[in-house]
Write an enzyme that holds these catalytic residues in place. Structure first.
Site, short mmCIF file in Angstrom:
data_model
loop_
_atom_site.label_atom_id
_atom_site.label_comp_id
_atom_site.label_asym_id
_atom_site.label_seq_id
_atom_site.Cartn_x
_atom_site.Cartn_y
_atom_site.Cartn_z
N ASP A 105 16.26 -40.79 -18.29
CA ASP A 105 17.15 -40.32 -17.22
C ASP A 105 16.58 -40.71 -15.85
O ASP A 105 17.22 -40.49 -14.81
CB ASP A 105 17.45 -38.81 -17.32
CG ASP A 105 16.20 -37.95 -17.28
OD1 ASP A 105 15.09 -38.50 -17.13
OD2 ASP A 105 16.33 -36.72 -17.39
N SER A 106 15.41 -41.38 -15.86
CA SER A 106 14.90 -42.00 -14.63
C SER A 106 15.90 -43.01 -14.10
O SER A 106 15.80 -43.43 -12.95
CB SER A 106 13.55 -42.67 -14.89
OG SER A 106 13.63 -43.55 -15.99
N ASP A 117 17.27 -40.48 -23.60
CA ASP A 117 17.00 -39.17 -23.00
C ASP A 117 18.23 -38.27 -23.07
O ASP A 117 19.34 -38.72 -22.78
CB ASP A 117 16.66 -39.35 -21.52
CG ASP A 117 15.22 -39.00 -21.20
OD1 ASP A 117 14.55 -38.38 -22.04
OD2 ASP A 117 14.77 -39.38 -20.10
N LYS A 134 15.09 -37.88 -26.69
CA LYS A 134 13.95 -37.21 -26.05
C LYS A 134 14.50 -36.04 -25.22
O LYS A 134 15.56 -36.18 -24.60
CB LYS A 134 13.18 -38.17 -25.15
CG LYS A 134 12.03 -37.50 -24.38
CD LYS A 134 11.12 -38.51 -23.71
CE LYS A 134 11.61 -39.03 -22.39
NZ LYS A 134 11.85 -38.00 -21.35
N GLU A 192 13.13 -32.53 -22.64
CA GLU A 192 12.02 -31.90 -21.91
C GLU A 192 11.87 -30.44 -22.33
O GLU A 192 12.86 -29.75 -22.57
CB GLU A 192 12.28 -31.98 -20.39
CG GLU A 192 12.25 -33.40 -19.87
CD GLU A 192 12.51 -33.52 -18.38
OE1 GLU A 192 12.48 -32.49 -17.66
OE2 GLU A 192 12.77 -34.65 -17.92
N GLU A 232 3.64 -35.94 -19.49
CA GLU A 232 3.83 -36.49 -18.14
C GLU A 232 3.09 -35.65 -17.10
O GLU A 232 3.22 -34.42 -17.05
CB GLU A 232 5.32 -36.55 -17.77
CG GLU A 232 5.51 -37.08 -16.35
CD GLU A 232 6.93 -37.51 -16.01
OE1 GLU A 232 7.84 -37.35 -16.84
OE2 GLU A 232 7.10 -38.01 -14.88
O1 KIV Z 1 13.16 -40.73 -17.76
C1 KIV Z 1 12.12 -41.37 -17.97
O2 KIV Z 1 12.01 -42.55 -17.67
C2 KIV Z 1 11.03 -40.67 -18.62
C3 KIV Z 1 9.71 -41.37 -18.69
C4 KIV Z 1 9.07 -41.45 -17.38
C5 KIV Z 1 8.84 -40.79 -19.72
O3 KIV Z 1 11.18 -39.57 -19.05
#
Ligand code: KIV
Length: 273
Positions: free
Chosen positions: A45-46, A84, A114, A116, A183
């Site tokens: 989600d970056s 994510d 993934k 959090e 992280e």
């Molecule tokens: O969203 C993302 O890119 C991440 C990584 C930095 C692990 O969660």
């Protein structure tokens, strides 16, 4: 070659082989990364920050992640493709998480998701895993909680905080996660988590003792305009190179050097083939 699978990452930890993950958001970069020895691609989600230009990851939607995962999946066939779950796509309820994670696999073509959070995500992770969806955990600095934590701060510096993170790691392992992103965790704590859990840990800004490392692709390529996270090594001066290429194009067009007769001939020959 067969694609890398979630269970294979555990074998890498056991063999002491470092796991490497990069973020990826489109088919062009995916086709390059597909040829590398990177193990996993993360549609993180970056993308909210590096692709959409937002200041946090919070506005990213499930639709955004499905779209970008689909773009990456078309080119990345040998990599473990992880997508994510964005903010509020799994927090409201286990059912919400199941529906949205299912979309990332069915519509996006991801092979794992993934999310959090530590022990508080136990039930959600367990339900996803029971539904056949491999889950990567993510603890420490959790960008989706930035407004609660008051910023992007290193976690696990005190003994109490360190113990809590170790317990979070153990909960995620027990719930069925196949790996955990650590992280922004103090290196000593990241090392302890890595030694405590039997599943691989993949670190970002968490020191050298994790089972693997992940970075944001745009950071290693130096594509960000004017800023670079301190921990992220820049392997290319991408921002400058792109600027120079664009300026060279402008110059050649304005000077009448592009397109040249020679280039036009080559191009028409290519199109006839
Ligand atoms: O969203 C993302 O890119 C991440 C990584 C930095 C692990 O969660």
């Amino acid at each position: 070659m067969k694609p890398i699978t979630a269970p294979q990452l555990k074998a890498k930890k056991q063999a002491g082989e470092k796991i490497v993950m990069l973020t990826c958001y489109d088919a062009t970069f995916a086709s390059v990364l597909e040829l590398t020895d990177v193990d996993c691609l993360l549609v993180g989600d970056s993308l909210g920050m590096v692709v959409q230009g937002r200041s946090t990851t919070l506005p990213v939607t499930v639709e955004d992640i499905v779209y970008h995962t689909r773009c990456v999946a078309r080119q990345a066939r040998q990599k473990l493709l992880i997508a994510d779950l964005p903010f509020m796509s799994y927090q409201p309820s286990v059912e919400t998480a199941l529906v949205n994670a299912g979309r990332l696999l069915k519509e996006g073509g991801a092979r794992a998701v993934k999310l959090e959070g530590g022990f508080e995500q136990f039930e959600t992770v367990r339900a996803l895993v029971r539904a056949g969806i491999p889950v990567m955990g993510h603890i420490g600095m959790e960008p989706q909680s930035v407004h609660q934590t008051g910023g992007y701060k290193i976690q696990g510096k005190t003994e109490e905080a360190s113990q809590k993170l170790i317990q979070d790691g153990l909960s995620l392992e027990e719930a069925g996660c196949f790996a955990i992103v650590l992280e922004g965790i103090a290196p000593e704590t990241a090392k302890k988590i890595t030694q405590t859990v039997s599943i691989p840990t993949i670190g970002i800004a968490s020191g050298p003792d994790c089972d693997g490392q992940v970075l944001v692709l745009y950071d290693i390529l130096g594509l960000n305009p004017g800023w670079q996270p301190k921990f992220a090594k820049k392997y290319l001066d991408g921002n400058r190179l792109v600027f120079e290429a664009a300026q060279s194009f402008v110059k050649e067009v304005r000077q009448g050097l592009y397109p040249s007769e020679q280039q036009e001939e080559k191009e028409s020959l290519r199109l006839m083939q």
